[in-house]
Enzyme design. Structure first.
Site, short mmCIF file in Angstrom:
data_model
loop_
_atom_site.label_atom_id
_atom_site.label_comp_id
_atom_site.label_asym_id
_atom_site.label_seq_id
_atom_site.Cartn_x
_atom_site.Cartn_y
_atom_site.Cartn_z
N GLY A 52 0.75 -1.24 0.03
CA GLY A 52 -0.04 -0.21 -0.18
C GLY A 52 0.97 1.12 0.01
N GLU A 53 0.93 2.08 0.98
CA GLU A 53 1.48 3.30 1.18
C GLU A 53 1.99 3.36 2.53
OE1 GLU A 53 2.78 5.69 -1.03
OE2 GLU A 53 3.70 6.07 0.77
N SER A 54 3.16 3.24 2.66
CA SER A 54 4.03 3.17 4.00
C SER A 54 3.55 4.27 4.94
CB SER A 54 5.51 2.72 3.90
OG SER A 54 6.11 3.77 3.10
N CYS A 84 6.17 -5.33 0.10
CA CYS A 84 6.29 -3.97 -0.27
C CYS A 84 6.09 -2.86 0.86
CB CYS A 84 5.27 -3.73 -1.41
SG CYS A 84 5.94 -2.62 -2.53
N ARG A 113 13.00 3.33 -0.43
CA ARG A 113 11.50 3.41 -0.79
C ARG A 113 11.56 3.85 -2.25
NH1 ARG A 113 8.28 8.21 0.73
NH2 ARG A 113 6.01 7.18 0.04
N ILE A 142 5.60 -3.18 -7.50
CA ILE A 142 4.60 -1.89 -7.62
C ILE A 142 5.46 -0.76 -6.98
CG2 ILE A 142 2.38 -1.05 -7.71
CD1 ILE A 142 1.31 -4.01 -7.59
N ARG A 143 6.11 0.14 -7.45
CA ARG A 143 6.66 1.16 -6.63
C ARG A 143 7.46 0.65 -5.56
NH1 ARG A 143 5.60 6.51 -6.82
NH2 ARG A 143 4.71 6.40 -4.76
N HIS A 186 4.89 -8.46 -4.38
CA HIS A 186 3.53 -8.66 -3.81
C HIS A 186 3.07 -10.25 -3.84
CE1 HIS A 186 2.30 -4.71 -3.07
NE2 HIS A 186 3.32 -4.26 -3.98
N GLU A 188 0.95 -11.75 -2.61
CA GLU A 188 -0.58 -11.87 -2.51
C GLU A 188 -1.15 -11.65 -4.01
OE1 GLU A 188 1.42 -9.75 -1.36
OE2 GLU A 188 0.51 -7.74 -1.61
N1 GLN Z 1 5.91 2.98 -2.71
C1 GLN Z 1 5.20 2.66 -1.63
C2 GLN Z 1 5.52 2.97 -0.20
O1 GLN Z 1 6.39 3.71 -0.14
C3 GLN Z 1 5.12 0.94 -1.56
C4 GLN Z 1 4.36 0.48 -2.74
C5 GLN Z 1 3.50 -0.59 -2.36
O2 GLN Z 1 3.28 -1.39 -1.54
N2 GLN Z 1 3.12 -1.34 -3.71
O3 GLN Z 1 5.01 2.79 0.78
#
Ligand code: GLN
Length: 207
Positions: A52-54, A84, A113, A142-143, A186, A188
């Site tokens: 997700g987004e940390s 991630c 990151r 993914i990012r 990921h 999952e």
């Molecule tokens: N770029 C996201 C972060 O810094 C991580 C991306 C992801 O979990 N797919 O949290």
């Protein structure tokens, strides 16, 4: 009281791909449930920190007053798997984080990151991962972060393979330290349960 036949594994459900982890865990024969409130940490044999987004998960964990009890549970040995953003949240040190960003910590690694860069925000490749039978795992990035430095007690389980975007070859993307497991990718989202099975085995060992 008789303990439940199957371990209960929580998925931190503040933001991110919670549902995919719940489904994959349920397929591994454990009881999986979302965790949003401190009381929902009770009785867990393990916890998954999703992608997700940390920065968002960090912020929400403080707002929901989940951060302190979760950190205490991790320090007390609660097994955890972070994918991630979840890997970032387990890391002791973060590069390219936001200035106010905090992690739960516990994993003696430095992660960078969004390390794979903007143009290659997302890519997929096959990874040889130590401890997985049945050949390479298909890894979706993914990012994603990579692990830039590991402490002594950290076992490197996987690196990106050679068909990854240029500059990304040979970066560490899967690690384990004691009861903590983390992947940059990921597992999952691919329907391959083997990484979750490794985590479930770690949880069973512990409980
Ligand atoms: N770029 C996201 C972060 O810094 C991580 C991306 C992801 O979990 N797919 O949290």
């Amino acid at each position: 009281m008789t303990p439940p036949a199957e371990p209960v594994i929580g998925v931190l459900a503040l933001q991110g791909d919670v549902r995919e982890h719940l489904i994959t865990l349920a397929g591994c024969g454990v009881v999986a449930r979302p965790v949003r409130r401190p009381a929902e940490l009770d009785g867990l044999a393990g916890i998954v920190l999703p992608g997700g987004e940390s920065t968002t998960i960090d912020k929400l964990s403080r707002i929901f007053e989940l951060r302190d009890p979760l950190v205490a549970a991790l320090r007390a040995g609660l097994p955890a798997f972070g994918s991630c953003a979840g890997m970032i949240l387990l890391a002791d040190r973060v590069l390219d984080g936001r200035p106010d960003q905090q992690t739960f910590g516990g994993l003696d690694v430095t992660v960078r990151r969004n390390a794979f860069g903007r143009q290659v925000d997302s890519f997929e490749t096959d990874i040889e991962m130590t401890g997985l039978d049945g050949g390479p795992v298909h890894a979706v990035f993914i990012r994603a972060p990579w692990v830039e430095q590991v402490g002594e007690g950290v076992e490197v389980l996987g690196r990106v393979s050679h068909d990854a975007p240029s500059g990304a070859d040979d970066r560490i993307v899967a690690v384990r330290q004691g009861a903590l497991l983390a992947t940059s990718f990921h597992p999952e989202v691919t329907g391959d349960p083997r990484v979750h099975e490794v985590f479930v085995a770690m949880v069973r060992e512990r409980s």
